[in-house]
Write a protein that holds these residues in place. Structure first.
Motif, short mmCIF file in Angstrom:
data_model
loop_
_atom_site.label_atom_id
_atom_site.label_comp_id
_atom_site.label_asym_id
_atom_site.label_seq_id
_atom_site.Cartn_x
_atom_site.Cartn_y
_atom_site.Cartn_z
N LEU A 1 25.58 -7.68 40.36
CA LEU A 1 24.43 -7.79 39.45
C LEU A 1 23.86 -9.21 39.44
O LEU A 1 22.64 -9.40 39.38
N HIS B 1 20.09 -9.25 40.69
CA HIS B 1 19.10 -9.41 39.61
C HIS B 1 18.98 -10.85 39.11
O HIS B 1 18.35 -11.10 38.09
N LEU C 1 21.12 -12.95 37.71
CA LEU C 1 21.65 -13.08 36.35
C LEU C 1 22.77 -14.11 36.30
O LEU C 1 23.42 -14.39 37.31
N GLN D 1 25.13 -12.82 31.35
CA GLN D 1 24.12 -11.76 31.36
C GLN D 1 24.60 -10.54 32.12
O GLN D 1 24.36 -9.40 31.70
N VAL E 1 24.98 -6.76 30.61
CA VAL E 1 24.36 -5.57 31.21
C VAL E 1 25.38 -4.45 31.36
O VAL E 1 25.11 -3.28 31.03
N ALA F 1 25.29 -0.87 29.33
CA ALA F 1 25.34 0.38 30.11
C ALA F 1 26.52 1.23 29.66
O ALA F 1 26.42 2.46 29.57
N ILE G 1 20.97 2.39 34.35
CA ILE G 1 20.95 1.88 32.98
C ILE G 1 19.62 2.24 32.34
O ILE G 1 18.56 2.16 32.98
N ARG H 1 18.46 0.91 29.33
CA ARG H 1 17.86 -0.27 28.70
C ARG H 1 18.66 -1.50 29.09
O ARG H 1 19.85 -1.41 29.38
N TRP H 2 18.00 -2.63 29.09
CA TRP H 2 18.66 -3.89 29.43
C TRP H 2 18.82 -4.71 28.15
O TRP H 2 17.97 -4.66 27.26
N VAL I 1 18.14 -11.02 29.07
CA VAL I 1 17.92 -10.92 30.52
C VAL I 1 16.50 -11.42 30.80
O VAL I 1 15.54 -10.96 30.17
N ARG J 1 14.33 -5.01 37.83
CA ARG J 1 15.01 -3.91 37.15
C ARG J 1 15.44 -2.89 38.20
O ARG J 1 14.62 -2.31 38.88
#
Length: 252
Positions: A197, A201, A203, A207, A211, A215, A238, A240-241, A245, A251
């Motif tokens: 991740l 992403h 992150l 973060q 996530v 999830a 997922i 929603r985050w 983030v 996404r």
């Protein structure tokens, strides 16, 4: 009441039985504590029922039992909070009673246990565990006969309880090792998923874990299970985050 001392033949038979019980402990999926309570009723002539009580995390539980008396007699003790088996665990002692209906130490338990199971005599040996776990255990032996257990039975119970101590110690250690392996494996999967991740992403470590946590909550699944899926597929499903983030993070 029987009063004969434990003979050399008795001890030999007990030793042979304990060898078989110990063998069960090394077999994957074996049930050594069940084998121990079965050996107990085999080698204490007046015993009709036996069990192993374990106190762990502040809760009593019967880990193995045989016969009709032990399950209910044990459950009543856990409910009342007193009785020969519970007190043997708490007091680090051996308790013998020849008639539970007349024993002033456990009047409520004795009356109810006799009425519901027919038990009259009890022999309870505290097991001495050989590690630093918070578990405490006891070997419990029951009979519907008055004055069922004599000196020979107390001696045999001591031998059985000694082997029981070794068995419970080994099983507690085995459980700890299994839990540790499971925790290490879960942590490894979570670490791999976080790395994926973070790279995919852009992150931070915190973060990425948030996530996974969100999830997990939304899917009502364990974080470790979500992490394993991400580690296997490289993709996180997922809905929603979490807050925090960055908006520019892609996404998936």
């Amino acid at each position: 009441m029987a009063s004969l001392p434990t003979s050399s033949d008795d001890l030999l038979r007990l030793a042979e039985a304990m060898t078989l019980v110990a063998g069960r402990a090394t077999v994957e999926g074996g049930a050594p504590l069940q084998a121990l309570v079965e050996a107990t009723t085999d080698h204490i002539p007046q015993a009709s029922s036996a069990s192993i009580t374990v106190l762990r995390g502040g809760r009593f539980r019967s880990e193995a039992s045989t016969g009709a008396i032990a399950p209910r007699a044990d459950a009543l003790q856990y409910e009342i909070g007193s009785g020969p088996c519970v007190d043997a665990v708490l007091d680090d002692n051996v308790y013998v009673t020849g008639d539970v209906t007349r024993d002033e130490r456990w009047p409520e338990w004795g009356a109810r246990a006799n009425a519901e199971t027919g038990v009259r005599s009890v022999l309870a040996h505290r097991l001495t565990l050989l590690d630093d776990s918070d578990a405490i255990a006891c070997l419990n032996v029951f009979s519907p006969e008055v004055d069922a257990f004599g000196h020979r039975d107390v001696g045999a119970g001591l031998v059985l309880a000694t082997h029981g101590s070794l068995l419970v110690t080994a099983l507690v250690a085995r459980d700890k090792a299994a839990n540790l392996r499971s925790a290490l494996e879960s942590n490894r999967e979570i670490g791999v998923a976080m790395g994926i991740l973070m790279k995919t992403h852009r992150l931070t470590r915190e973060q990425a874990f948030d996530v996974l946590r969100v999830a997990s909550q939304d899917a009502n699944r364990k974080v470790a299970d979500i992490a394993t899926e991400v580690a296997d597929t490289g993709v996180l499903a997922i809905s929603r985050w979490p807050a925090g983030v960055p908006d520019e993070a892609p996404r998936g």
